[in-house]
Motif scaffolding. Structure first.
Motif, mmCIF file in Angstrom:
data_model
loop_
_atom_site.group_PDB
_atom_site.id
_atom_site.type_symbol
_atom_site.label_atom_id
_atom_site.label_comp_id
_atom_site.label_asym_id
_atom_site.label_seq_id
_atom_site.Cartn_x
_atom_site.Cartn_y
_atom_site.Cartn_z
ATOM 1 N N ARG A 167 54.712 30.765 48.703
ATOM 2 C CA ARG A 167 53.956 29.565 49.075
ATOM 3 C C ARG A 167 52.589 29.914 49.665
ATOM 4 N NH1 ARG A 167 58.795 28.866 48.165
ATOM 5 N NH2 ARG A 167 59.710 26.846 47.650
ATOM 6 N N PHE A 168 52.522 30.975 50.439
ATOM 7 C CA PHE A 168 51.222 31.406 50.948
ATOM 8 C C PHE A 168 50.349 31.934 49.817
ATOM 9 C CE2 PHE A 168 52.835 30.845 55.131
ATOM 10 C CZ PHE A 168 51.757 30.937 56.003
ATOM 11 N N ALA A 169 50.962 32.692 48.878
ATOM 12 C CA ALA A 169 50.191 33.222 47.746
ATOM 13 C C ALA A 169 49.644 32.086 46.887
ATOM 14 C CB ALA A 169 51.069 34.148 46.910
ATOM 15 N N HIS A 170 50.445 31.045 46.681
ATOM 16 C CA HIS A 170 50.004 29.892 45.891
ATOM 17 C C HIS A 170 48.881 29.132 46.600
ATOM 18 C CE1 HIS A 170 50.009 26.369 43.387
ATOM 19 N NE2 HIS A 170 50.440 25.594 44.365
ATOM 20 N N ARG A 171 48.996 29.010 47.907
ATOM 21 C CA ARG A 171 48.026 28.211 48.659
ATOM 22 C C ARG A 171 46.716 28.962 48.886
ATOM 23 N NH1 ARG A 171 44.535 26.052 50.659
ATOM 24 N NH2 ARG A 171 44.454 24.429 52.274
ATOM 25 N N TYR A 172 46.807 30.261 49.147
ATOM 26 C CA TYR A 172 45.608 30.979 49.588
ATOM 27 C C TYR A 172 45.133 32.079 48.643
ATOM 28 C CZ TYR A 172 46.635 28.715 54.052
ATOM 29 O OH TYR A 172 46.885 27.787 55.032
ATOM 30 N N ALA A 173 45.957 32.470 47.647
ATOM 31 C CA ALA A 173 45.563 33.591 46.795
ATOM 32 C C ALA A 173 45.603 33.248 45.312
ATOM 33 C CB ALA A 173 46.452 34.810 47.070
ATOM 34 N N LEU A 207 56.722 37.185 40.390
ATOM 35 C CA LEU A 207 55.466 37.155 41.129
ATOM 36 C C LEU A 207 55.089 38.573 41.520
ATOM 37 C CD1 LEU A 207 53.486 35.067 42.303
ATOM 38 C CD2 LEU A 207 54.749 35.258 44.448
ATOM 39 N N ARG A 208 53.888 39.023 41.147
ATOM 40 C CA ARG A 208 53.469 40.370 41.472
ATOM 41 C C ARG A 208 51.953 40.418 41.580
ATOM 42 N NH1 ARG A 208 55.162 39.966 36.293
ATOM 43 N NH2 ARG A 208 53.790 40.657 34.620
ATOM 44 N N PRO A 209 51.420 41.296 42.432
ATOM 45 C CA PRO A 209 49.972 41.348 42.629
ATOM 46 C C PRO A 209 49.267 42.054 41.494
ATOM 47 C CG PRO A 209 51.055 42.982 43.990
ATOM 48 C CD PRO A 209 52.147 42.186 43.309
ATOM 49 N N THR A 210 48.075 41.603 41.168
ATOM 50 C CA THR A 210 47.217 42.273 40.207
ATOM 51 C C THR A 210 46.302 43.218 40.964
ATOM 52 O OG1 THR A 210 45.444 40.668 40.385
ATOM 53 C CG2 THR A 210 47.222 40.152 38.849
ATOM 54 N N PRO A 211 45.608 44.136 40.273
ATOM 55 C CA PRO A 211 44.679 45.037 40.964
ATOM 56 C C PRO A 211 43.583 44.302 41.715
ATOM 57 C CG PRO A 211 45.174 45.842 38.767
ATOM 58 C CD PRO A 211 45.770 44.476 38.858
ATOM 59 N N GLN A 212 43.288 43.064 41.315
ATOM 60 C CA GLN A 212 42.245 42.296 41.991
ATOM 61 C C GLN A 212 42.765 41.617 43.266
ATOM 62 O OE1 GLN A 212 42.851 42.034 38.644
ATOM 63 N NE2 GLN A 212 41.163 43.426 38.121
ATOM 64 N N GLY A 213 44.063 41.779 43.526
ATOM 65 C CA GLY A 213 44.615 41.200 44.747
ATOM 66 C C GLY A 213 45.096 39.782 44.551
ATOM 67 N N ARG A 214 45.006 39.218 43.336
ATOM 68 C CA ARG A 214 45.518 37.887 43.091
ATOM 69 C C ARG A 214 46.902 38.019 42.500
ATOM 70 N NH1 ARG A 214 41.788 33.946 43.341
ATOM 71 N NH2 ARG A 214 42.880 32.607 41.901
ATOM 72 N N TYR A 215 47.490 36.899 42.124
ATOM 73 C CA TYR A 215 48.859 36.935 41.648
ATOM 74 C C TYR A 215 48.945 36.347 40.253
ATOM 75 C CZ TYR A 215 50.707 38.388 46.094
ATOM 76 O OH TYR A 215 51.007 39.111 47.215
ATOM 77 N N ARG A 216 49.848 36.901 39.486
ATOM 78 C CA ARG A 216 50.103 36.387 38.153
ATOM 79 C C ARG A 216 51.594 36.489 37.888
ATOM 80 N NH1 ARG A 216 50.701 40.950 34.833
ATOM 81 N NH2 ARG A 216 49.868 42.865 35.726
ATOM 82 N N SER A 217 52.047 35.764 36.876
ATOM 83 C CA SER A 217 53.462 35.816 36.537
ATOM 84 C C SER A 217 53.618 36.464 35.187
ATOM 85 C CB SER A 217 54.058 34.405 36.510
ATOM 86 O OG SER A 217 53.365 33.597 35.616
#
Length: 203
Positions: A89-95, A193-203
């Protein structure tokens, strides 16, 4: 005193969890946020240490000693899920992460979900009962550990009741109402849910 320690550990868990996620996402300080999240398991260590010390000092086990063991079991078994729930939920809201995946409602996906949750409850039961039995053996005095035996029975009853959910969904799986759309969900989608090298998230 022990009940106060249990309450402090519960409050501390949520403070460290949301504090760590707030530092990690809104404040963009990932290392500090990660360090705060790594401190969460230390609360379990503190709780069991205080409980054991209290018994070794001659205390007669009461309701709070059993509660401490039960809390430890459920914290270990479900703690990762709670952290993951909040992190999504934090990743969705802020990242810019994807929306949190809701739990499945119907069919085999719901059945697998219920058995997965029961598996965590089984782990919690095993840890809690193992700690209770260990404390009973450590004290080695039936008069001082009667309450701990009672907690083994309580945890077993809770586990037996919990088993009704996966069994029910296995025998009589939920079905969508006529005309209701069922969202597709790949197995393990909530683990994607996993982080990308850019620090954002993708599925």
């Amino acid at each position: 005193m022990l009940l106060a320690v249990i309450a402090a550990c519960e409050i501390g868990f949520w403070v460290l969890l949301f504090g760590g996620l707030a530092v990690r996402y809104p404040l963009r300080r990932k290392r500090l946020g990660g360090a705060l999240l790594l401190c969460v398991p230390l609360l379990d260590v503190l709780l069991i240490t205080v409980t054991v010390i209290d018994l070794r000092n001659g205390a007669t086990a009461d309701f709070t000693h059993g509660l401490a063991a039960a809390y430890l079991g459920y914290s270990v078994a479900f703690g990762h899920s709670w952290v993951k729930w909040a992190d999504q939920r934090f990743a969705h809201r802020y990242a810019g992460g994807p929306p949190p995946t809701p739990k499945p409602k119907y069919g085999r996906a719901r059945t697998r979900y219920e058995w997965h949750e029961f598996g965590k409850a089984l782990i919690a039961w095993a840890i809690g009962c193992g700690v209770l039995y260990g404390m009973i053996m450590m004290v080695d005095d039936a008069d001082r550990t009667q309450q701990l035996l009672g907690w083994i029975v309580r945890l077993s009853v809770v586990l037996a009741i919990w088993s009704l959910w996966p069994i029910t969904h296995t025998l009589w799986p939920n079905k969508p109402k006529e005309g209701e759309a069922v969202p597709s969900q790949a197995p393990g989608a909530d683990d994607a849910l996993r982080p990308t090298p850019q620090g954002r998230y993708r599925s």
